[in-house]
Design an enzyme around this catalytic site. Structure first.
Site, PDB file in Angstrom:
ATOM      1  CD1 TRP A 159     -59.698  -3.563 -28.045  1.00 39.46           C
ATOM      2  CD2 TRP A 159     -60.436  -5.558 -28.725  1.00 39.46           C
ATOM      3  NE1 TRP A 159     -59.688  -3.562 -29.413  1.00 39.46           N
ATOM      4  CE2 TRP A 159     -60.133  -4.772 -29.861  1.00 39.46           C
ATOM      5  CE3 TRP A 159     -60.900  -6.861 -28.904  1.00 39.46           C
ATOM      6  CZ2 TRP A 159     -60.295  -5.245 -31.158  1.00 39.46           C
ATOM      7  CZ3 TRP A 159     -61.061  -7.337 -30.207  1.00 39.46           C
ATOM      8  CH2 TRP A 159     -60.770  -6.527 -31.308  1.00 39.46           C
ATOM      9  CG  HIS A 209     -53.592  -9.835 -20.237  1.00 39.22           C
ATOM     10  ND1 HIS A 209     -54.387  -8.717 -20.266  1.00 39.22           N
ATOM     11  CD2 HIS A 209     -54.384 -10.864 -20.617  1.00 39.22           C
ATOM     12  CE1 HIS A 209     -55.607  -9.043 -20.645  1.00 39.22           C
ATOM     13  NE2 HIS A 209     -55.642 -10.341 -20.860  1.00 39.22           N
ATOM     14  N   GLY A 210     -51.896  -7.434 -17.804  1.00 39.06           N
ATOM     15  CA  GLY A 210     -52.462  -6.164 -17.375  1.00 39.06           C
ATOM     16  C   GLY A 210     -53.642  -5.762 -18.249  1.00 39.06           C
ATOM     17  CD  GLU A 268     -59.141 -15.278 -22.378  1.00 37.26           C
ATOM     18  OE1 GLU A 268     -59.095 -16.475 -22.055  1.00 37.26           O
ATOM     19  OE2 GLU A 268     -59.415 -14.363 -21.580  1.00 37.26           O
ATOM     20  NE  ARG A 269     -65.083 -19.381 -23.899  1.00 37.68           N
ATOM     21  CZ  ARG A 269     -66.208 -19.152 -23.239  1.00 37.68           C
ATOM     22  NH1 ARG A 269     -66.168 -18.635 -22.027  1.00 37.68           N
ATOM     23  NH2 ARG A 269     -67.371 -19.433 -23.779  1.00 37.68           N
ATOM     24  CG  HIS A 320     -54.623 -14.590 -22.248  1.00 34.32           C
ATOM     25  ND1 HIS A 320     -54.624 -13.325 -22.787  1.00 34.32           N
ATOM     26  CD2 HIS A 320     -53.559 -15.241 -22.808  1.00 34.32           C
ATOM     27  CE1 HIS A 320     -53.618 -13.214 -23.637  1.00 34.32           C
ATOM     28  NE2 HIS A 320     -52.951 -14.361 -23.678  1.00 34.32           N
ATOM     29  NE  ARG A 327     -55.483 -10.135 -24.195  1.00 30.81           N
ATOM     30  CZ  ARG A 327     -55.817 -10.765 -25.324  1.00 30.81           C
ATOM     31  NH1 ARG A 327     -55.271 -10.399 -26.479  1.00 30.81           N
ATOM     32  NH2 ARG A 327     -56.679 -11.769 -25.293  1.00 30.81           N
TER      33      ARG A 327
END
Length: 207
Positions: A16, A11-12, A89-90, A159, A62
């Site tokens: 965060w 993702h861009g 994501e993790r 991710h 995202r």
């Protein structure tokens, strides 16, 4: 050459990422730069002559927005991606939402480095990279890879760590070497696969 094409895109940039916070399963939006990165990925993929038949993304905004922006730039906004949290994501557990420097102040540089860069040591309440691989790879094998092997040109937007799980198999990384594999935001990697699912050709469109 085959039409068994798999494209992976992290993702861009998210809000965060910009603030240097552990994100994990939290759901911040893309920054203005992240939107531009996703659009630029779509322009690059279109320039490569790609047209996608299938798309997969995570359950997080995202990654979904990155996918939509890419497809819109390619004139494929009508293609509906399959969304699944297996590509999330993790999970950083208790670190989620913390500034990385603040986390180092609380737990120490060595401990935070271990959580971030070891293969099998999870942060409190979270996942190690090994845990993420165990979650992501079965979904790849059962859902994404069959799509590619059927000849569907397939886009995956996800991710850094969930994509590392796929790259670990595609590029034959060890648990040690995959930790050093960096993924830039919004930069497509194009794989052309052989019939046995090994990589015939790889093209990295990183900026």
């Amino acid at each position: 050459m085959s039409d068994r094409i798999l494209v992976l895109v992290r993702h861009g940039q998210s809000e965060w990422n910009l603030k240097n916070l552990f994100t994990g399963w939290r759901d911040p939006a893309l920054t203005e730069q992240g939107v531009m990165e996703a659009k630029r990925a779509g322009v690059r993929l279109k320039a490569e002559g790609l047209v996608f038949d299938a798309a997969f993304t995570s359950a997080l905004t995202r990654a979904q927005n990155t996918c939509a922006l890419i497809l819109n730039e390619m004139g494929q906004g009508a293609l509906e991606p399959v969304k699944n949290q297996a590509l999330n994501e993790r999970d950083y557990g208790d670190l989620s939402g913390l500034n990385k420097d603040d986390a180092r102040g609380k737990w120490g540089e060595a401990q935070v480095h271990l959580w971030r860069r070891s293969y099998d040591v999870p942060p409190p309440g979270g996942e190690s990279l090994r845990d993420t691989v165990a979650r992501t790879l079965p979904y790849y094998v059962q859902e994404i890879l069959p799509s590619v092997l059927r000849g569907n040109r397939t886009l995956v937007t996800a991710h850094g760590n969930s994509l590392r799980a796929l790259i670990m198999v595609l590029e034959k990384h060890t648990p040690e070497s995959i930790l050093k594999r960096e993924l830039a935001t919004g930069s497509p990697i194009i794989y052309r696969l052989n019939a046995d699912s090994t990589v015939e050709q790889k093209l990295d469109l990183a900026a």
